[in-house]
Design a protein around this motif. Structure first.
Motif, mmCIF file in Angstrom:
data_model
loop_
_atom_site.group_PDB
_atom_site.id
_atom_site.type_symbol
_atom_site.label_atom_id
_atom_site.label_comp_id
_atom_site.label_asym_id
_atom_site.label_seq_id
_atom_site.Cartn_x
_atom_site.Cartn_y
_atom_site.Cartn_z
ATOM 1 N N TRP A 104 0.833 -1.205 0.000
ATOM 2 C CA TRP A 104 0.000 0.000 0.000
ATOM 3 C C TRP A 104 0.864 1.250 0.000
ATOM 4 O O TRP A 104 1.857 1.323 0.725
ATOM 5 N N GLN A 105 0.473 2.234 -0.828
ATOM 6 C CA GLN A 105 1.237 3.469 -0.956
ATOM 7 C C GLN A 105 0.524 4.620 -0.258
ATOM 8 O O GLN A 105 -0.709 4.721 -0.300
ATOM 9 N N PRO A 106 1.272 5.509 0.401
ATOM 10 C CA PRO A 106 0.663 6.661 1.085
ATOM 11 C C PRO A 106 -0.204 7.487 0.130
ATOM 12 O O PRO A 106 0.198 7.772 -1.004
ATOM 13 N N GLY A 107 -1.372 7.850 0.592
ATOM 14 C CA GLY A 107 -2.291 8.642 -0.218
ATOM 15 C C GLY A 107 -3.179 7.816 -1.116
ATOM 16 O O GLY A 107 -4.031 8.365 -1.823
ATOM 17 N N CYS A 108 -3.034 6.487 -1.118
ATOM 18 C CA CYS A 108 -3.841 5.618 -1.978
ATOM 19 C C CYS A 108 -4.899 4.879 -1.175
ATOM 20 O O CYS A 108 -4.643 4.433 -0.057
ATOM 21 N N ALA A 109 -6.060 4.722 -1.784
ATOM 22 C CA ALA A 109 -7.138 3.963 -1.149
ATOM 23 C C ALA A 109 -7.574 2.782 -2.009
ATOM 24 O O ALA A 109 -8.467 2.028 -1.611
ATOM 25 N N THR A 110 -6.953 2.618 -3.189
ATOM 26 C CA THR A 110 -7.329 1.527 -4.093
ATOM 27 C C THR A 110 -6.079 0.837 -4.617
ATOM 28 O O THR A 110 -4.978 1.399 -4.623
ATOM 29 N N LEU A 111 -6.266 -0.389 -5.098
ATOM 30 C CA LEU A 111 -5.160 -1.130 -5.702
ATOM 31 C C LEU A 111 -4.671 -0.441 -6.970
ATOM 32 O O LEU A 111 -3.471 -0.427 -7.263
ATOM 33 N N GLY A 133 20.212 -6.889 -3.672
ATOM 34 C CA GLY A 133 19.427 -6.226 -4.708
ATOM 35 C C GLY A 133 18.046 -5.813 -4.255
ATOM 36 O O GLY A 133 17.207 -5.424 -5.073
ATOM 37 N N ILE A 134 17.778 -5.850 -2.955
ATOM 38 C CA ILE A 134 16.465 -5.496 -2.407
ATOM 39 C C ILE A 134 16.563 -4.127 -1.737
ATOM 40 O O ILE A 134 17.437 -3.904 -0.895
ATOM 41 N N TYR A 135 15.671 -3.209 -2.093
ATOM 42 C CA TYR A 135 15.722 -1.850 -1.557
ATOM 43 C C TYR A 135 14.342 -1.399 -1.085
ATOM 44 O O TYR A 135 13.320 -1.765 -1.670
ATOM 45 N N ARG A 136 14.364 -0.584 -0.043
ATOM 46 C CA ARG A 136 13.140 0.051 0.434
ATOM 47 C C ARG A 136 13.370 1.545 0.538
ATOM 48 O O ARG A 136 14.427 2.002 0.979
ATOM 49 N N VAL A 137 12.353 2.321 0.129
ATOM 50 C CA VAL A 137 12.344 3.760 0.336
ATOM 51 C C VAL A 137 10.947 4.133 0.822
ATOM 52 O O VAL A 137 9.950 3.582 0.357
ATOM 53 N N ASN A 138 10.873 5.040 1.790
ATOM 54 C CA ASN A 138 9.584 5.502 2.294
ATOM 55 C C ASN A 138 9.279 6.866 1.686
ATOM 56 O O ASN A 138 10.150 7.741 1.633
ATOM 57 N N THR A 139 8.072 7.049 1.212
ATOM 58 C CA THR A 139 7.728 8.238 0.444
ATOM 59 C C THR A 139 6.621 9.044 1.118
ATOM 60 O O THR A 139 5.946 8.575 2.036
ATOM 61 N N GLY A 140 6.427 10.252 0.576
ATOM 62 C CA GLY A 140 5.275 11.055 0.938
ATOM 63 C C GLY A 140 4.064 10.635 0.147
ATOM 64 O O GLY A 140 4.122 9.737 -0.707
ATOM 65 N N ASN A 141 2.929 11.304 0.359
ATOM 66 C CA ASN A 141 1.683 10.858 -0.257
ATOM 67 C C ASN A 141 1.264 11.664 -1.473
ATOM 68 O O ASN A 141 0.209 11.394 -2.061
ATOM 69 N N SER A 142 2.054 12.662 -1.886
ATOM 70 C CA SER A 142 1.710 13.442 -3.065
ATOM 71 C C SER A 142 2.983 13.886 -3.786
ATOM 72 O O SER A 142 4.055 13.974 -3.186
ATOM 73 N N TYR A 143 2.831 14.154 -5.082
ATOM 74 C CA TYR A 143 3.966 14.513 -5.920
ATOM 75 C C TYR A 143 4.728 15.706 -5.339
ATOM 76 O O TYR A 143 4.096 16.652 -4.919
ATOM 77 N N PRO A 144 6.073 15.658 -5.301
ATOM 78 C CA PRO A 144 6.991 14.639 -5.799
ATOM 79 C C PRO A 144 7.337 13.572 -4.774
ATOM 80 O O PRO A 144 8.401 12.970 -4.848
ATOM 81 N N TYR A 145 6.455 13.345 -3.798
ATOM 82 C CA TYR A 145 6.564 12.228 -2.853
ATOM 83 C C TYR A 145 7.759 12.306 -1.923
ATOM 84 O O TYR A 145 8.292 11.283 -1.492
ATOM 85 N N LEU A 146 8.172 13.517 -1.618
ATOM 86 C CA LEU A 146 9.281 13.719 -0.684
ATOM 87 C C LEU A 146 8.851 13.422 0.746
ATOM 88 O O LEU A 146 7.680 13.556 1.103
#
Length: 289
Positions: free
Chosen positions: A213-220, A276-289
């Motif tokens: 699940w991505q921040p700011g999303c409510a659907t697949l 080769g596995i990476y994780r980054v945590n993002t914001g919920n709106s462009y540019p997702y900082l």
């Protein structure tokens, strides 16, 4: 099946002013259309072909980014224009080729998936015909487009980079052997109902916010689209510095503390960590900082 495809071909040809296909059986990829953009051509682009003579509008010896839409898409719909805009704004010397395989992308998912081998092989033929060196090529594919990119790499060895944007389920999956560097961004791989596959398949696999699940999303669908949205933002606005994870478990519980690698952008090669596995945590709106 063929009758419906041929009718689509007639309609597409009429709409684009192209010659009507003959009665011979056309291979799926022959319905592809290709549009070239760079700073030296008009904003509407130049159509490329696999017949006649190579285009003189292609900038020689520079990076060529091939953008391939997913199931249900066209070259005029996201992510194609978004990625193209950011690339042309950033780089003075770059070619962007938008692939349109909408004839098959508009059909059922199964029909589209069954067509991707021919579609990818035809793209490879275009690159050869237009004298575009594989070592200068970065292919960016979303959804089934990620696997089409893989087919191009399987058909034309030496492609510099493939970026798969939330690859979806397929019978012909993208693999790390399809290019010298394969990067995958997973944003919707959390359940059986998800659009993405969510499994490691490249040299570097990025799982923003865990890859589910991505921040700011409510659907697949929103989660799925975040893959190309993150990639678009990475070109100019967000480096997406990501931490290497020693395992999928570390990725899932957000305990990755390894070396950094930037997710996305247009670099032709990168050196990922051992897993080769990476994780980054993002914001919920462009540019997702």
């Amino acid at each position: 099946m063929f009758k419906s495809v041929l009718l689509f071909g007639f309609a597409f040809a009429l709409a684009n002013g192209d010659p009507i296909p003959t009665s011979r059986v056309l291979r799926n990829g022959e319905f592809n259309r290709y549009y070239l953009y760079n700073r030296q051509v008009s904003a509407s682009g130049v159509q490329l072909t696999v017949t006649g003579t190579p285009s003189t509008d292609i900038l020689p010896g520079v990076t060529t980014v091939v953008v391939i839409h997913g199931h249900g898409g066209t070259y005029q719909a996201s992510p194609n224009p978004d990625i193209r805009r950011e690339l042309l704004e950033l780089e003075e010397h770059v070619n962007v080729i938008a692939v349109d395989w909408s004839i098959y992308a508009s059909m059922s998912y199964t029909s589209a998936d069954n067509a991707i081998m021919s579609i990818g092989e035809h793209i490879a033929s275009l690159l050869v015909f237009q004298d575009i060196l594989p070592g200068n090529v970065h292919i960016v594919g979303f959804n089934l487009g990620a696997h089409i990119a893989g087919v191009v790499g399987k058909s034309l060895r030496g492609i510099a980079r493939i970026t798969g944007l939330d690859p979806s389920t397929t019978t012909t999956p993208l693999a790390r052997t399809d290019a010298l560097y394969v990067e995958v961004i997973h944003t919707d791989g959390g359940s059986a109902l998800s659009n993405g596959m969510g499994v490691k398949m490249g040299h570097a696999d990025f799982f923003p916010n865990g890859g589910n699940w991505q921040p700011g999303c409510a659907t697949l669908e929103c989660n799925h689209n975040r893959a190309w949205q993150y990639f678009t933002a990475s070109i100019n606005d967000n480096p997406f510095l990501s931490y290497c994870c020693n395992s999928i478990w570390e990725k899932d519980v957000n305990l990755c503390t390894g070396t950094h690698l930037s997710m996305g952008n247009n670099r032709l090669s990168k050196t990922p960590c051992q897993s080769g596995i990476y994780r980054v945590n993002t914001g919920n709106s462009y540019p997702y900082l």
